[in-house]
Design a protein around this motif. Structure first.
Motif, PDB file in Angstrom:
ATOM      1  N   LEU A  66       0.854  -1.175   0.000  1.00 29.16           N
ATOM      2  CA  LEU A  66       0.000   0.000   0.000  1.00 29.16           C
ATOM      3  C   LEU A  66       0.896   1.233   0.000  1.00 29.16           C
ATOM      4  N   PHE A  67       0.835   2.012  -1.057  1.00 30.43           N
ATOM      5  CA  PHE A  67       1.554   3.286  -1.126  1.00 30.43           C
ATOM      6  C   PHE A  67       0.645   4.364  -0.530  1.00 30.43           C
ATOM      7  N   ALA A  68       1.171   5.149   0.387  1.00 30.07           N
ATOM      8  CA  ALA A  68       0.354   6.148   1.074  1.00 30.07           C
ATOM      9  C   ALA A  68       1.148   7.429   1.304  1.00 30.07           C
ATOM     10  N   ASP A  69       0.415   8.532   1.366  1.00 30.99           N
ATOM     11  CA  ASP A  69       1.041   9.826   1.654  1.00 30.99           C
ATOM     12  C   ASP A  69       1.672   9.823   3.039  1.00 30.99           C
ATOM     13  N   ALA A  70       2.647  10.718   3.216  1.00 35.91           N
ATOM     14  CA  ALA A  70       3.330  10.837   4.511  1.00 35.91           C
ATOM     15  C   ALA A  70       2.380  11.242   5.624  1.00 35.91           C
ATOM     16  N   SER A  71       1.229  11.804   5.269  1.00 30.43           N
ATOM     17  CA  SER A  71       0.234  12.217   6.276  1.00 30.43           C
ATOM     18  C   SER A  71      -0.573  11.043   6.832  1.00 30.43           C
ATOM     19  N   PHE A  72      -0.338   9.834   6.312  1.00 31.53           N
ATOM     20  CA  PHE A  72      -1.162   8.682   6.704  1.00 31.53           C
ATOM     21  C   PHE A  72      -1.239   8.516   8.215  1.00 31.53           C
ATOM     22  N   PHE A  73      -0.092   8.534   8.884  1.00 29.12           N
ATOM     23  CA  PHE A  73      -0.080   8.274  10.321  1.00 29.12           C
ATOM     24  C   PHE A  73      -0.440   9.512  11.146  1.00 29.12           C
ATOM     25  N   ASP A  74      -0.603  10.664  10.497  1.00 28.23           N
ATOM     26  CA  ASP A  74      -1.183  11.825  11.174  1.00 28.23           C
ATOM     27  C   ASP A  74      -2.702  11.724  11.192  1.00 28.23           C
ATOM     28  N   VAL A  75      -3.249  11.096  10.156  1.00 26.71           N
ATOM     29  CA  VAL A  75      -4.701  10.996  10.024  1.00 26.71           C
ATOM     30  C   VAL A  75      -5.232   9.747  10.725  1.00 26.71           C
ATOM     31  N   PRO A  80       2.611   2.197  17.325  1.00 20.09           N
ATOM     32  CA  PRO A  80       4.002   1.984  16.894  1.00 20.09           C
ATOM     33  C   PRO A  80       4.678   0.899  17.718  1.00 20.09           C
ATOM     34  N   VAL A  81       5.501   0.108  17.062  1.00 22.85           N
ATOM     35  CA  VAL A  81       6.349  -0.871  17.738  1.00 22.85           C
ATOM     36  C   VAL A  81       7.790  -0.399  17.704  1.00 22.85           C
ATOM     37  N   TYR A  82       8.250  -0.001  16.514  1.00 22.56           N
ATOM     38  CA  TYR A  82       9.585   0.573  16.346  1.00 22.56           C
ATOM     39  C   TYR A  82       9.484   1.765  15.401  1.00 22.56           C
ATOM     40  N   GLY A  83      10.300   2.781  15.641  1.00 21.33           N
ATOM     41  CA  GLY A  83      10.363   3.925  14.737  1.00 21.33           C
ATOM     42  C   GLY A  83       9.347   5.009  15.075  1.00 21.33           C
ATOM     43  N   ASP A  84       9.471   6.135  14.376  1.00 21.19           N
ATOM     44  CA  ASP A  84       8.616   7.303  14.562  1.00 21.19           C
ATOM     45  C   ASP A  84       7.613   7.341  13.410  1.00 21.19           C
ATOM     46  N   LEU A  85       6.343   7.066  13.698  1.00 17.20           N
ATOM     47  CA  LEU A  85       5.350   6.989  12.631  1.00 17.20           C
ATOM     48  C   LEU A  85       5.141   8.330  11.941  1.00 17.20           C
ATOM     49  N   GLN A  86       5.249   9.420  12.680  1.00 22.20           N
ATOM     50  CA  GLN A  86       4.987  10.737  12.088  1.00 22.20           C
ATOM     51  C   GLN A  86       6.004  11.107  11.002  1.00 22.20           C
ATOM     52  N   THR A  87       7.187  10.534  11.047  1.00 20.39           N
ATOM     53  CA  THR A  87       8.201  10.833  10.019  1.00 20.39           C
ATOM     54  C   THR A  87       8.510   9.624   9.144  1.00 20.39           C
ATOM     55  N   SER A  88       7.787   8.525   9.360  1.00 25.73           N
ATOM     56  CA  SER A  88       8.177   7.258   8.744  1.00 25.73           C
ATOM     57  C   SER A  88       8.005   7.203   7.234  1.00 25.73           C
ATOM     58  N   LEU A  89       7.163   8.068   6.660  1.00 28.14           N
ATOM     59  CA  LEU A  89       6.940   8.027   5.208  1.00 28.14           C
ATOM     60  C   LEU A  89       7.452   9.273   4.498  1.00 28.14           C
TER      61      LEU A  89
END
Length: 204
Positions: A66-75, A80-89
């Motif tokens: 699934l290709f998604a915009d970087a805003s996906f995890f803001d919306v 999260p298990v590992y990493g920063d979702l807000q910057t992950s894409l």
């Protein structure tokens, strides 16, 4: 903020007012136009799903991505298990995995920062794991195990690059996050009073 998230649908009507067609897919640039023209929309998210081949330790794995915009995890809210979702894409080379996909493809442990080889057309490109999320519930409306940045699509697929400026090709499901205290019927009325000759009639 779940109550503020809406899928953007296109509805085509017959002359007698009956519905002729209904679609949730839209042109590439509709999301940016919605944010620009509708101050009541806080953010938008576009998707596209396709099969992609990964090469890991010399072994090929075909995965639905699934290709998604970087805003996906803001919306949308994910654990999260590992990493920063807000910057992950933000990086076009980014890959986000569910916990099950990470274990299946890369084994146990934290895979953030690990490089993968991804085949687009006939060429392998480098991708980097930026985050891992807990497995979504089985009844999710947006099922995925592997996610990549939407920004990568036009750089690796000519069929996307050729449609970036087109309003005639509706290929990308789009969601909108409304600002707080915005009533959906007010937004619809505001949209209805404006002339949008650039795209087919759409509703949120």
């Amino acid at each position: 903020q779940l109550e503020r998230i809406y899928r953007v649908d296109r509805v085509d009507f017959n002359p007698d007012g009956s519905v002729d067609d209904h679609s949730a897919s839209h042109p590439f640039q509709l999301a940016a136009a919605l944010e620009r023209d509708h101050p009541d929309i806080e953010q938008t998210v576009r998707f596209n799903e396709t099969d992609v081949v990964f090469r890991i330790d010399g072994v090929l794995h075909q995965e639905d991505v699934l290709f998604a915009d970087a805003s996906f995890f803001d919306v949308f809210a994910y654990e999260p298990v590992y990493g920063d979702l807000q910057t992950s894409l933000l990086d076009p080379a980014a890959v986000v995995l569910t916990e099950s996909a990470a274990d299946r493809l890369l084994g146990p442990g934290n895979p953030v920062g690990q490089s993968l080889q991804v085949r687009f057309s006939d060429t392998f490109h480098t991708a980097v794991v930026t985050a891992v999320i807990a497995d979504p519930p089985a009844n999710t409306n947006i099922p995925f195990e592997v996610m990549m940045s939407f920004e990568r699509l036009p750089t690796v697929y000519s069929w996307v690059a050729n449609r970036v400026d087109s309003w005639r090709h509706s290929l990308f499901p789009t969601y909108a996050l409304l600002r707080e205290r915005v009533l959906i019927h007010i937004l619809t009325c505001r949209r209805a009073t404006q002339s949008y000759s650039r795209w087919s009639t759409c509703s949120i």
